[in-house]
Design a protein around this motif. Structure first.
Motif, short mmCIF file in Angstrom:
data_model
loop_
_atom_site.label_atom_id
_atom_site.label_comp_id
_atom_site.label_asym_id
_atom_site.label_seq_id
_atom_site.Cartn_x
_atom_site.Cartn_y
_atom_site.Cartn_z
N PHE A 253 0.83 -1.20 0.00
CA PHE A 253 0.00 0.00 0.00
C PHE A 253 0.87 1.25 0.00
N ARG A 254 1.86 1.28 0.88
CA ARG A 254 2.75 2.44 0.95
C ARG A 254 3.55 2.61 -0.34
N SER A 255 4.00 1.50 -0.91
CA SER A 255 4.77 1.57 -2.16
C SER A 255 3.92 2.11 -3.30
N LEU A 256 2.67 1.65 -3.38
CA LEU A 256 1.78 2.14 -4.44
C LEU A 256 1.50 3.63 -4.27
N LEU A 257 1.26 4.07 -3.04
CA LEU A 257 1.01 5.51 -2.81
C LEU A 257 2.25 6.33 -3.11
N ARG A 258 3.41 5.83 -2.71
CA ARG A 258 4.66 6.55 -2.97
C ARG A 258 4.91 6.65 -4.48
N GLN A 259 4.67 5.55 -5.19
CA GLN A 259 4.89 5.56 -6.63
C GLN A 259 3.88 6.46 -7.34
#
Length: 123
Positions: free
Chosen positions: A18-24
């Motif tokens: 989830f954090r990776s998708l939001l960061r990307q």
């Protein structure tokens, strides 16, 4: 390995994804793509929040990883086509003039010259 350790590991994977998708998604150059990716990520995780079947959860994680890889490719491409920032993005651009600190868009000199020529020419 106990069942609670597996569930904790899965929960960690989900939060990390989830954090990776939001960061990307914040890497998109265009505001509309950026906001769409954030909204779509949050909606997808919200839809599957109550999923308890371990196989379905792992399937969702795999799907999310594929989406992350696709998003990484798309953000690289979007960096090639950067446009001016929109007003809703909150950053002031342009030349500051006047006493009230208003911001106006800088114009090219040729555009001003052509407009002045047009105004002063007889009709």
């Amino acid at each position: 390995m106990s069942m609670t350790a597996l569930k904790g590991d899965t929960a960690f994977q989900v939060r990390s994804l989830f954090r990776s998708l939001l960061r990307q998604s914040s890497q998109f150059a265009a505001y509309n793509f950026r906001e769409y990716a954030k909204r779509r990520t949050k909606d997808a995780f919200h839809e599957n929040r109550s999923e308890l079947d371990e196989r379905k959860v792992q399937g969702c994680i795999q799907h999310g990883l594929k989406e992350l890889q696709m998003m990484k490719r798309q953000t690289v491409v979007s960096q090639f086509f950067q446009l001016d920032r929109l007003v809703v993005e909150g950053q002031k651009t342009g030349k500051q003039i006047g006493g009230d600190g208003g911001i106006v868009r800088q114009q090219e000199e040729n555009a001003n010259r052509n407009f002045k020529d047009y105004k002063s020419s007889p009709r």
